[in-house]
Enzyme design. Structure first.
Site, PDB file in Angstrom:
ATOM      1  N   LYS A  91     -22.924  35.685 -20.879  1.00 30.57           N
ATOM      2  CA  LYS A  91     -22.300  35.169 -22.373  1.00 30.57           C
ATOM      3  C   LYS A  91     -23.058  35.570 -23.508  1.00 30.57           C
ATOM      4  O   LYS A  91     -24.885  35.180 -22.918  1.00 30.57           O
ATOM      5  CB  LYS A  91     -21.874  34.004 -22.378  1.00 30.57           C
ATOM      6  N   TYR A 131      -9.722  35.997 -23.715  1.00 27.14           N
ATOM      7  CA  TYR A 131      -8.782  34.704 -23.260  1.00 27.14           C
ATOM      8  C   TYR A 131      -8.279  33.627 -23.555  1.00 27.14           C
ATOM      9  O   TYR A 131      -7.870  33.010 -23.556  1.00 27.14           O
ATOM     10  CB  TYR A 131      -9.913  33.405 -24.137  1.00 27.14           C
ATOM     11  N   ASN A 196     -22.149  27.894 -20.015  1.00 29.76           N
ATOM     12  CA  ASN A 196     -22.138  28.150 -19.001  1.00 29.76           C
ATOM     13  C   ASN A 196     -22.682  29.788 -18.326  1.00 29.76           C
ATOM     14  O   ASN A 196     -22.666  30.263 -18.039  1.00 29.76           O
ATOM     15  CB  ASN A 196     -20.998  28.098 -18.362  1.00 29.76           C
ATOM     16  N   HIS A 199     -19.640  35.413 -17.227  1.00 26.67           N
ATOM     17  CA  HIS A 199     -18.253  34.957 -16.943  1.00 26.67           C
ATOM     18  C   HIS A 199     -17.681  36.280 -16.048  1.00 26.67           C
ATOM     19  O   HIS A 199     -18.721  37.262 -15.450  1.00 26.67           O
ATOM     20  CB  HIS A 199     -17.368  35.755 -17.949  1.00 26.67           C
ATOM     21  N   GLU A 210      -9.596  42.447 -17.709  1.00 26.22           N
ATOM     22  CA  GLU A 210     -10.974  42.540 -18.258  1.00 26.22           C
ATOM     23  C   GLU A 210     -11.658  43.831 -18.175  1.00 26.22           C
ATOM     24  O   GLU A 210     -12.420  44.686 -18.712  1.00 26.22           O
ATOM     25  CB  GLU A 210     -11.528  41.215 -17.339  1.00 26.22           C
TER      26      GLU A 210
HETATM   27  N1  LIG Z   1     -13.346  21.594 -21.848  1.00 27.79           N
HETATM   28  C1  LIG Z   1     -14.435  22.731 -21.510  1.00 27.79           C
HETATM   29  N2  LIG Z   1     -15.036  23.146 -23.067  1.00 27.79           N
HETATM   30  C2  LIG Z   1     -15.812  23.661 -23.317  1.00 27.79           C
HETATM   31  N3  LIG Z   1     -15.779  25.261 -23.032  1.00 27.79           N
HETATM   32  C3  LIG Z   1     -14.331  24.996 -21.717  1.00 27.79           C
HETATM   33  C4  LIG Z   1     -14.061  24.598 -21.333  1.00 27.79           C
HETATM   34  N4  LIG Z   1     -13.289  24.688 -20.176  1.00 27.79           N
HETATM   35  C5  LIG Z   1     -13.419  25.623 -20.370  1.00 27.79           C
HETATM   36  N5  LIG Z   1     -14.616  26.207 -21.157  1.00 27.79           N
HETATM   37  C6  LIG Z   1     -14.515  27.781 -21.357  1.00 27.79           C
HETATM   38  O1  LIG Z   1     -14.288  28.351 -21.147  1.00 27.79           O
HETATM   39  C7  LIG Z   1     -14.697  29.341 -19.773  1.00 27.79           C
HETATM   40  C8  LIG Z   1     -13.665  30.236 -19.958  1.00 27.79           C
HETATM   41  O2  LIG Z   1     -12.721  29.272 -18.598  1.00 27.79           O
HETATM   42  P1  LIG Z   1     -11.993  28.826 -17.269  1.00 27.79           P
HETATM   43  O3  LIG Z   1     -10.910  28.037 -16.914  1.00 27.79           O
HETATM   44  O4  LIG Z   1     -11.279  30.330 -17.825  1.00 27.79           O
HETATM   45  O5  LIG Z   1     -12.969  29.433 -16.271  1.00 27.79           O
HETATM   46  P2  LIG Z   1     -14.033  30.833 -15.571  1.00 27.79           P
HETATM   47  O6  LIG Z   1     -12.868  30.750 -15.025  1.00 27.79           O
HETATM   48  O7  LIG Z   1     -14.474  29.753 -14.640  1.00 27.79           O
HETATM   49  O8  LIG Z   1     -14.525  31.279 -16.810  1.00 27.79           O
HETATM   50  P3  LIG Z   1     -15.031  32.343 -17.279  1.00 27.79           P
HETATM   51  O9  LIG Z   1     -13.587  32.974 -17.506  1.00 27.79           O
HETATM   52  O10 LIG Z   1     -16.604  32.497 -18.451  1.00 27.79           O
HETATM   53  O11 LIG Z   1     -15.968  32.668 -15.638  1.00 27.79           O
HETATM   54  C9  LIG Z   1     -15.517  28.913 -19.524  1.00 27.79           C
HETATM   55  O12 LIG Z   1     -16.474  29.425 -19.039  1.00 27.79           O
HETATM   56  C10 LIG Z   1     -16.158  27.809 -20.777  1.00 27.79           C
HETATM   57  O13 LIG Z   1     -17.716  29.071 -21.339  1.00 27.79           O
END
Ligand SMILES: Nc1ncnc2c1ncn2[C@@H]1O[C@H](COP(=O)(O)OP(=O)(O)OP(=O)(O)O)[C@@H](O)[C@H]1O
Length: 236
Positions: A91, A131, A196, A199, A210
């Protein structure tokens, strides 16, 4: 010619939209572009030929002809085999912080094979779709802005290898870095869930969606045989 055209339409629709739309794309392609061919060979026969020979026809005549070692692999790979594939992204915060080479290096050193790689500032439409399951969350607008505002690009990658979907997530670590263990990418480099840095697809279905979303054009995924395969993915 028709078989190649229809096969390409089918492959792209299948990877992006799933089988139902692929079937529709196939019939649309047939009716729009190949009336004279269809008159000679029949739409059904040409469609069957495209389905049967689709990837072979494309690889033999596409931009990667001569590069492909395995023309039968769809761009999203084959889950449960050594040709399983996942979508991994660095990211904008990971790019901005200069962590691209580390993240790529971890997957390379583990033995996974890089079959797709691009640098881009995603459109809002792409981020919204990526997303889509989070669209009702309060952080959704901020998440899409962070991914698309152009302060730094995203690195999109497709990695291939046994269990790469699950192991890719293990290597990334927990979504919330506060829960990510040391040795994982997030556990080593991140502090907050909003930044974080990476992804990874969380299932075969997500990987297919994706990969089709981020990669779709001809030649964007390269099937190639690594000289390490004998030493990394063979069994006795
Ligand atoms: N509470 C939150 N506040 C801010 N950003 C969040 C929060 N929860 C999730 N995100 C963002 O949305 C992304 C997608 O969340 P998801 O719950 O799908 O987790 P993930 O599948 O582990 O993450 P990713 O899709 O990025 O690998 C997270 O990686 C983070 O960048």
């Amino acid at each position: 010619m028709f078989a190649r055209f229809a096969a390409t339409a089918f492959r792209q629709a299948a990877s992006r939209q799933g089988p139902a739309l692929a079937a529709r794309a196939m019939s649309t392609s047939a009716s729009r572009a190949t009336r004279s061919t269809a008159a000679r060979f029949g739409v059904a026969a040409a469609t069957a030929a495209a389905v049967t020979f689709g990837y072979t026809v494309y690889a033999a005549q596409g931009p990667n002809a001569g590069v492909h070692a395995d023309n039968a692999t769809p761009i999203h790979g084959v889950p449960g085999t050594a040709k399983e594939r996942t979508f991994i992204a660095v990211k904008p915060d990971g790019v901005q912080r200069g962590l691209v080479s580390d993240i790529i290096g971890r997957f390379e050193r583990r033995g996974y094979k890089l079959v797709g790689l691009k640098l881009l500032v995603p459109s809002k439409a792409l981020a919204n779709e990526h997303y889509a399951d989070l669209s009702s969350k309060p952080f959704f607008a901020g998440l899409v802005d962070y991914m698309t505002n152009g302060k730094a690009p995203v690195i999109g990658m497709v990695w291939e290898g046994p269990a790469v979907i699950k192991q890719g997530r293990v290597m990334l670590g927990a979504t919330d870095p506060k829960a990510a263990g040391p040795g994982t990418i997030r556990g080593d480099y991140c502090l907050t869930i909003g930044r974080n840095i990476c992804h990874g697809s969380d299932s075969a279905e997500s990987a297919e969606k994706e990969i089709g979303l981020w990669f779709g054009g001809k030649g964007e995924i390269v099937n190639w045989a690594s000289n390490n395969d004998e030493w990394v993915v063979s069994s006795n």
